[in-house]
Scaffold this active site. Structure first.
Site, PDB file in Angstrom:
ATOM      1  N   GLY A 291      28.468  42.736  60.985  1.00 11.85           N
ATOM      2  CA  GLY A 291      27.048  42.699  60.571  1.00 11.85           C
ATOM      3  C   GLY A 291      26.617  43.335  59.344  1.00 11.85           C
ATOM      4  N   TYR A 333      21.797  59.611  60.218  1.00  5.73           N
ATOM      5  CA  TYR A 333      23.318  59.669  59.809  1.00  5.73           C
ATOM      6  C   TYR A 333      23.553  60.242  58.775  1.00  5.73           C
ATOM      7  CZ  TYR A 333      22.829  55.829  62.892  1.00  5.73           C
ATOM      8  OH  TYR A 333      22.395  54.760  63.939  1.00  5.73           O
ATOM      9  N   CYS A 360       5.320  62.429  58.087  1.00  8.24           N
ATOM     10  CA  CYS A 360       5.068  63.838  58.379  1.00  8.24           C
ATOM     11  C   CYS A 360       6.511  64.748  58.832  1.00  8.24           C
ATOM     12  CB  CYS A 360       3.976  64.296  59.238  1.00  8.24           C
ATOM     13  SG  CYS A 360       2.444  63.591  58.467  1.00  8.24           S
ATOM     14  N   GLU A 361       7.410  64.672  58.375  1.00  6.21           N
ATOM     15  CA  GLU A 361       8.699  65.225  58.626  1.00  6.21           C
ATOM     16  C   GLU A 361       9.719  65.730  57.329  1.00  6.21           C
ATOM     17  OE1 GLU A 361       9.821  65.556  61.888  1.00  6.21           O
ATOM     18  OE2 GLU A 361       8.338  64.329  62.814  1.00  6.21           O
ATOM     19  N   TYR A 389      20.599  47.701  59.228  1.00  5.74           N
ATOM     20  CA  TYR A 389      19.919  48.915  60.013  1.00  5.74           C
ATOM     21  C   TYR A 389      18.726  49.640  59.098  1.00  5.74           C
ATOM     22  CZ  TYR A 389      24.295  47.851  62.455  1.00  5.74           C
ATOM     23  OH  TYR A 389      25.197  47.144  63.171  1.00  5.74           O
TER      24      TYR A 389
END
Length: 436
Positions: A291, A333, A360-361, A389
């Site tokens: 993939g 990851y 907001c992180e 991904y």
């Protein structure tokens, strides 16, 4: 940033992909924008086809979880490659693209009864059974509705893929598959062979993702072939098919040294042939399920630079108009990427900055240390190798709309996924009558 595929820097000093100026693409379609290099996508498909199918008749299945759209499914099919899906939704997209169901393998560790019925009614090529519950459920549905599907059993061979823990899937302690060690896999094979409602075609394993060590793939192939011989000793059944999954890694940053597709193919084929000779076992038809290594390099995401914040002696943050909503991999990851200022691609770097998203992180970081020329709000940042991904794992966190996706080739551009609008975000919402 390493230029891949049809990428080049044109006479205006802009990044160009597929003969299309990235600045022009951003002007036309807005940002964030995912760009897919059709020539590179097709080249990767053709290399897999040649390495596995052209001479030996083995099968290549594109792992649609990496990224799937109807247009990409069409390209995959035209290049002679099958498809693996893991949900009713992915199967629906594939069928909407006109993908032949007999070339589709249906995966997943918790398929619903409705999904299994859908797969059966469509006539998918293989259903890959992941656990005892699913084995019994599929048998019940098949018996009740008059089907006898061709199936594979997914096994956990106990191989450590030496990748990030979240993308290792073949070790003993995994949610996926029947464990070879402990007898679970052998019992599942016996159970499937006894069923008059299932046609067991072979076995499957997938040990993980973003793997650079070919020795890990070789180990998995050897272990699976040893188990095929063990099965034959206990049951008399000779498996005609062996699916070794995917997982080949790709280049993201300068420290990455992925093997090439042809080396990967030779490694697993040689391992299988070694065990065939050792056990006097007929060579099974092999399947692989790449993939990331097909779709990741052709993908580039373009953002517009906005605000910045400099902390003297620490770092300078520069924000873009996307982030973890369209690329959650760095947050999930600790994935790393390369990037380039697309409208100043020929300019020399003069400083290092940290690229942050707009969510907001605090963990919404795309690149922690990127060398850039003099930059200003409105400049365009292109991050490479984002085909896999990214869009497929995207979200609407903070009610942000998902980006558009375009396909570029020979100076032409086609939109293959439309940009979500703010209106789309409330389309499925309902207000109960008593709130009026």
């Amino acid at each position: 940033m390493r230029l891949q595929g049809t990428m080049q820097i044109n006479n205006q000093g802009h990044l160009e992909i597929g003969g299309c100026d990235v600045v022009g693409l951003a002007d036309t379609f807005g940002t964030p924008l995912m760009i897919i290099d059709e020539d590179l996508l097709r080249e990767n498909c053709r290399r897999y086809y040649k390495a596995f199918t052209q001479d030996d008749g083995d099968g290549v299945l594109y792992a649609s979880k990496a990224f799937l759209s109807t247009a990409v499914a069409r390209i995959i099919h035209k290049e002679g490659i099958g498809l693996d899906v893991v949900s009713g939704g992915e199967l629906t997209i594939a069928l909407a693209a006109g993908f032949p169901p007999e070339k589709i393998f249906f995966h997943g560790n918790n398929k619903s009864a409705n999904e299994l019925r859908f797969a059966l009614s469509c006539g998918v090529g293989r259903i890959v059974i992941d656990n005892h519950y699913e084995l019994e459920l599929l048998e019940q549905i098949s018996a009740a509705e008059g089907y006898r599907p061709s199936v594979l059993l997914r096994l956990a061979p106990g191989v450590d893929a030496h990748s990030h823990a979240y993308i290792c899937t073949g070790q003993i302690d995994s949610k996926f598959g029947f464990n070879i060690f402990g007898g679970g896999a052998l019992n599942a094979v016996k159970r499937a062979l006894e069923s008059p409602h299932l046609d067991l075609k072979g076995l499957h394993c997938h040990i993980g993702s973003q793997i650079f060590d070919l020795g890990v793939f070789r180990c998995a192939a050897l272990m699976m072939m040893d188990f095929l011989q063990e099965v034959r000793d206990h049951t008399g059944w000779t498996a005609p098919e062996l699916d070794l999954g995917g997982g080949l890694g790709v280049y993201y940053t300068s420290g990455d040294t992925p093997p090439i597709i042809e080396e990967y193919a030779k490694t697993i084929k040689d391992a299988v042939l070694q065990k065939c000779r050792e056990h006097n076992f007929p060579r099974p038809r092999l399947f692989v399920e790449p993939g990331r290594s097909i779709i990741s390099p052709p993908g580039t995401t373009v953002y517009t630079l906005g605000s910045s914040k400099e902390i003297p002696g620490v770092r300078k943050y520069v924000a873009v108009d996307g982030g973890m909503t369209d690329n959650p991999r760095p947050a999930l990851y600790q994935a790393e990427y390369e990037g380039i200022i697309a409208n100043k691609a020929a300019a020399k770097p003069v400083e290092g900055v940290a690229i942050t998203g707009r969510c907001c992180e605090s963990g919404d970081m795309l690149i922690w240390d990127l060398a850039v020329p003099r930059i200003e709000p409105g400049d365009l940042l292109a991050i490479s190798c984002t085909g896999a991904y990214n869009y497929s794992m995207s979200s609407n966190y903070n009610a942000l709309a998902r980006p558009a996706v375009v396909l570029v080739k020979d100076g032409k551009v086609d939109i293959i996924v439309k940009r979500e609008t703010w209106g789309d975000l409330s389309r499925l919402h309902c207000i109960p009558e008593h709130l009026f």
